[in-house]
Design an enzyme around this catalytic site. Structure first.
Site, PDB file in Angstrom:
ATOM      1  N   ARG A  16       0.829  -1.212   0.000  1.00 25.91           N
ATOM      2  CA  ARG A  16       0.000   0.000   0.000  1.00 25.91           C
ATOM      3  C   ARG A  16       0.864   1.265   0.000  1.00 25.91           C
ATOM      4  NH1 ARG A  16      -3.220  -0.447   5.355  1.00 25.91           N
ATOM      5  NH2 ARG A  16      -1.191  -1.258   5.999  1.00 25.91           N
ATOM      6  N   LYS A  75       4.012   2.133   7.328  1.00 25.61           N
ATOM      7  CA  LYS A  75       4.348   1.187   8.398  1.00 25.61           C
ATOM      8  C   LYS A  75       5.760   1.418   8.930  1.00 25.61           C
ATOM      9  CE  LYS A  75       1.522  -1.369   9.392  1.00 25.61           C
ATOM     10  NZ  LYS A  75       0.348  -1.181  10.275  1.00 25.61           N
ATOM     11  N   HIS A  93       2.474   3.365  16.120  1.00 23.69           N
ATOM     12  CA  HIS A  93       2.091   2.395  17.162  1.00 23.69           C
ATOM     13  C   HIS A  93       2.965   2.577  18.403  1.00 23.69           C
ATOM     14  CE1 HIS A  93      -0.514   0.558  14.246  1.00 23.69           C
ATOM     15  NE2 HIS A  93       0.497   0.380  13.424  1.00 23.69           N
ATOM     16  N   GLN A  98       3.434   0.111  23.499  1.00 19.81           N
ATOM     17  CA  GLN A  98       3.949  -1.049  22.770  1.00 19.81           C
ATOM     18  C   GLN A  98       5.486  -1.045  22.839  1.00 19.81           C
ATOM     19  OE1 GLN A  98       1.899   1.385  21.563  1.00 19.81           O
ATOM     20  NE2 GLN A  98       0.489   0.589  20.037  1.00 19.81           N
ATOM     21  N   ARG A 128     -10.841  10.804  13.259  1.00 15.89           N
ATOM     22  CA  ARG A 128      -9.690  10.579  12.379  1.00 15.89           C
ATOM     23  C   ARG A 128      -9.982  11.100  10.978  1.00 15.89           C
ATOM     24  NH1 ARG A 128      -7.256   4.638  12.986  1.00 15.89           N
ATOM     25  NH2 ARG A 128      -6.257   5.320  11.060  1.00 15.89           N
ATOM     26  N   PHE A 132      -8.150   3.190   7.249  1.00 16.55           N
ATOM     27  CA  PHE A 132      -8.227   2.092   6.278  1.00 16.55           C
ATOM     28  C   PHE A 132      -9.405   1.149   6.532  1.00 16.55           C
ATOM     29  CE2 PHE A 132      -3.667   3.022   5.590  1.00 16.55           C
ATOM     30  CZ  PHE A 132      -3.604   2.924   4.216  1.00 16.55           C
ATOM     31  N   THR A 222     -26.744  -4.122  21.084  1.00 11.86           N
ATOM     32  CA  THR A 222     -25.964  -4.762  22.161  1.00 11.86           C
ATOM     33  C   THR A 222     -26.117  -4.009  23.491  1.00 11.86           C
ATOM     34  OG1 THR A 222     -23.942  -3.505  21.731  1.00 11.86           O
ATOM     35  CG2 THR A 222     -24.208  -5.554  20.502  1.00 11.86           C
ATOM     36  N   ILE A 306      -6.687 -11.273  11.621  1.00  8.29           N
ATOM     37  CA  ILE A 306      -5.471 -10.805  10.935  1.00  8.29           C
ATOM     38  C   ILE A 306      -5.381  -9.290  11.117  1.00  8.29           C
ATOM     39  CG2 ILE A 306      -4.437 -10.531   8.639  1.00  8.29           C
ATOM     40  CD1 ILE A 306      -5.674 -13.249   7.904  1.00  8.29           C
TER      41      ILE A 306
HETATM   42  N1  LIG Z   1      -7.687  -6.036  11.357  1.00  5.15           N
HETATM   43  C1  LIG Z   1      -7.333  -4.934  10.701  1.00  5.15           C
HETATM   44  O1  LIG Z   1      -6.510  -4.971   9.786  1.00  5.15           O
HETATM   45  C2  LIG Z   1      -8.006  -3.628  11.066  1.00  5.15           C
HETATM   46  C3  LIG Z   1      -7.912  -2.551  10.176  1.00  5.15           C
HETATM   47  C4  LIG Z   1      -8.585  -1.371  10.503  1.00  5.15           C
HETATM   48  C5  LIG Z   1      -9.274  -1.264  11.706  1.00  5.15           C
HETATM   49  N2  LIG Z   1      -9.294  -2.321  12.577  1.00  5.15           N
HETATM   50  C6  LIG Z   1     -10.005  -2.238  13.871  1.00  5.15           C
HETATM   51  O2  LIG Z   1     -11.394  -2.354  13.662  1.00  5.15           O
HETATM   52  C7  LIG Z   1     -12.086  -1.717  14.728  1.00  5.15           C
HETATM   53  C8  LIG Z   1     -13.194  -0.826  14.184  1.00  5.15           C
HETATM   54  O3  LIG Z   1     -12.612   0.236  13.439  1.00  5.15           O
HETATM   55  P1  LIG Z   1     -13.523   1.307  12.651  1.00  5.15           P
HETATM   56  O4  LIG Z   1     -12.596   2.188  11.904  1.00  5.15           O
HETATM   57  O5  LIG Z   1     -14.608   0.628  11.916  1.00  5.15           O
HETATM   58  O6  LIG Z   1     -14.169   2.090  13.874  1.00  5.15           O
HETATM   59  P2  LIG Z   1     -15.490   2.948  13.814  1.00  5.15           P
HETATM   60  O7  LIG Z   1     -15.418   3.835  15.006  1.00  5.15           O
HETATM   61  O8  LIG Z   1     -15.688   3.540  12.456  1.00  5.15           O
HETATM   62  O9  LIG Z   1     -16.654   1.882  14.009  1.00  5.15           O
HETATM   63  C9  LIG Z   1     -16.844   1.139  15.188  1.00  5.15           C
HETATM   64  C10 LIG Z   1     -18.317   0.770  15.253  1.00  5.15           C
HETATM   65  O10 LIG Z   1     -18.479  -0.091  16.368  1.00  5.15           O
HETATM   66  C11 LIG Z   1     -19.663   0.303  17.030  1.00  5.15           C
HETATM   67  N3  LIG Z   1     -19.629  -0.157  18.400  1.00  5.15           N
HETATM   68  C12 LIG Z   1     -18.819   0.270  19.390  1.00  5.15           C
HETATM   69  N4  LIG Z   1     -19.111  -0.375  20.535  1.00  5.15           N
HETATM   70  C13 LIG Z   1     -20.122  -1.233  20.249  1.00  5.15           C
HETATM   71  C14 LIG Z   1     -20.861  -2.165  21.005  1.00  5.15           C
HETATM   72  N5  LIG Z   1     -20.625  -2.349  22.312  1.00  5.15           N
HETATM   73  N6  LIG Z   1     -21.822  -2.880  20.378  1.00  5.15           N
HETATM   74  C15 LIG Z   1     -22.062  -2.709  19.055  1.00  5.15           C
HETATM   75  N7  LIG Z   1     -21.403  -1.824  18.296  1.00  5.15           N
HETATM   76  C16 LIG Z   1     -20.441  -1.091  18.887  1.00  5.15           C
HETATM   77  C17 LIG Z   1     -19.690   1.821  16.902  1.00  5.15           C
HETATM   78  O11 LIG Z   1     -20.982   2.364  17.137  1.00  5.15           O
HETATM   79  C18 LIG Z   1     -19.235   1.998  15.459  1.00  5.15           C
HETATM   80  O12 LIG Z   1     -20.312   1.954  14.564  1.00  5.15           O
HETATM   81  C19 LIG Z   1     -11.023  -0.957  15.510  1.00  5.15           C
HETATM   82  O13 LIG Z   1     -10.717  -1.705  16.672  1.00  5.15           O
HETATM   83  C20 LIG Z   1      -9.861  -0.906  14.567  1.00  5.15           C
HETATM   84  O14 LIG Z   1      -8.612  -0.821  15.256  1.00  5.15           O
HETATM   85  C21 LIG Z   1      -8.691  -3.507  12.271  1.00  5.15           C
END
Ligand SMILES: NC(=O)c1ccc[n+]([C@@H]2O[C@H](COP(=O)([O-])OP(=O)(O)OC[C@H]3O[C@@H](n4cnc5c(N)ncnc54)[C@H](O)[C@@H]3O)[C@@H](O)[C@H]2O)c1
Length: 355
Positions: A16, A75, A93, A98, A128, A132, A222, A306
């Site tokens: 990326r 990164k 990070h 960390q 933010r 991504f 929830t 992942i």
């Molecule tokens: N695995 C990866 O590669 C990767 C990449 C990007 C983001 N992430 C992670 O994904 C997660 C979400 O990121 P995002 O950008 O979508 O955040 P976001 O803030 O856009 O969305 C989070 C959503 O979760 C909901 N939420 C929060 N608490 C909740 C609960 N108790 N019950 C139900 N819904 C709830 C919020 O209302 C919101 O709609 C973060 O932890 C982020 O670090 C992982």
């Protein structure tokens, strides 16, 4: 004159970029000097940046960049311990304790440079400016579906690799799913929790593109605090919530041994080591080479978690992220104000705390 230096990413499987050639042309038109390192793996070719007017430098040459250049990458830097005298824009990070992040901050301290962490580029409302998430959700849902398909064939999901684009990913999945459905297997059902967020929207879109019935939950559904037996009545659960204190448990530790339809958990939020993780049946991330962790044998329950999912779709991830970030890059001349000023202040705060 601001001098931005786009470095080549050195992490494996990282194709990326945070700047497209079109964005490069916009920056140059605004009077920003732009150097782009050549890169063998960046999804967008170096020639396109050259055509946009950027100066081209060899991969990894940023340590020798003029001291006033702002080094931009996504990164981590090579972990060689060298002092960092430049200003860097990247995902550091480094602010949540960390171990690698602590070392990074020490390198800034000894070099006198500054970190503008992409995770902390916030608008006036602390949202933010660029993330991504959408493509992480899209790719994460695809991997979870691959895990479900592998189970139908009596196995576990094998290694995955980046797709040239979204169309290639969909073609691959459609073909696999069609083969399975042609045997009379009913299509899987999925539940996405956190469906209103960036990751949840992407996960829901992938399900829709595959014609899979999806239940979409967010905070309202929830709010009761649980338990949530509905989750186990779906084949695939895609967790997309940003976990924090007070987040309810969505998958309790004893769920694997209970009667359930659920056979795949795609923990796209992917924070298994956090105390607040709502999924209590596993404790470590999975990888591209080994995407699925089997947490119960019969009937199978696999977790896929992942942490660099957007890299599976480097083209769309780059285009989307770069478009979100470009307005901020265009304001780099005023690096002490606005979004950059706030990010700089966050860095200063963490450096003072560690002093
Ligand atoms: N695995 C990866 O590669 C990767 C990449 C990007 C983001 N992430 C992670 O994904 C997660 C979400 O990121 P995002 O950008 O979508 O955040 P976001 O803030 O856009 O969305 C989070 C959503 O979760 C909901 N939420 C929060 N608490 C909740 C609960 N108790 N019950 C139900 N819904 C709830 C919020 O209302 C919101 O709609 C973060 O932890 C982020 O670090 C992982």
């Amino acid at each position: 004159m601001t001098h931005l230096w786009l470095r080549a990413e050195q992490r494996p499987n990282e194709d990326r970029t945070g700047l497209t050639p079109d964005g490069a042309a916009r920056l140059i038109a605004q009077g920003i000097r732009l150097t782009v390192e050549d890169s063998g793996n960046r999804i967008l070719p170096t020639a396109a940046y050259r055509a946009a007017g950027a100066e081209i430098a060899p991969a990894g040459s940023w340590p020798g960049a003029p001291r006033d250049a702002i080094i931009f990458g996504l990164k981590e830097l090579p972990e060689d311990g060298s002092p960092l005298p430049h200003r860097h824009i990247m995902f550091g990070h480094a602010f949540k304790g960390q171990p690698a992040g602590r070392l990074l901050l020490e390198r800034f301290r000894t070099g006198g440079g500054r970190l503008y962490d992409l995770e902390y580029l916030l608008d006036e409302d602390s949202r933010r400016v660029a993330a991504f998430g959408y493509w992480a959700g899209y790719a994460g849902a695809a991997v979870a579906l691959k895990c479900w398909l592998a189970q139908r064939a009596g196995g576990q999901c094998g290694p995955i690799s980046a797709y040239p684009d979204k169309a290639a990913l969909l073609a691959d999945l459609h073909a696999e799913l069609a083969r399975e459905l042609s045997k009379g297997t009913p299509p899987p059902s999925a539940i996405v929790i956190g469906a209103l967020g960036r990751v949840g929207s992407g996960a829901s879109s992938l399900c829709a593109a595959m014609g899979i019935k999806v239940t979409k939950w967010d905070k309202a559904e929830t709010a009761s605090g649980g338990p949530f037996p509905e989750i186990a009545r779906h084949d695939v659960f895609l967790n997309c919530i940003l976990a924090m204190p007070g987040t309810p448990v969505l998958v309790p530790a004893d769920l694997p041994g209970q009667p359930r339809q659920l056979s795949v958990i795609g923990d796209i939020a992917c924070d298994p080591s956090s105390d607040f993780s709502p999924i209590k049946v596993y404790d470590r991330t999975t990888s591209w080479s080994d995407p699925a962790l089997r947490v119960h044998a019969t009937p199978p329950l696999d977790v896929t978690a992942i942490d660099n999912l957007p890299s599976l779709l480097p083209l769309e991830s780059s285009q989307d992220y770069a478009a979100q970030l470009l307005p901020s890059l265009l304001s780099l001349d005023a690096i002490d104000a606005g979004v950059w000023g706030r990010a700089g202040a966050i860095f200063d705060h963490h450096m003072r705390e560690r002093a």
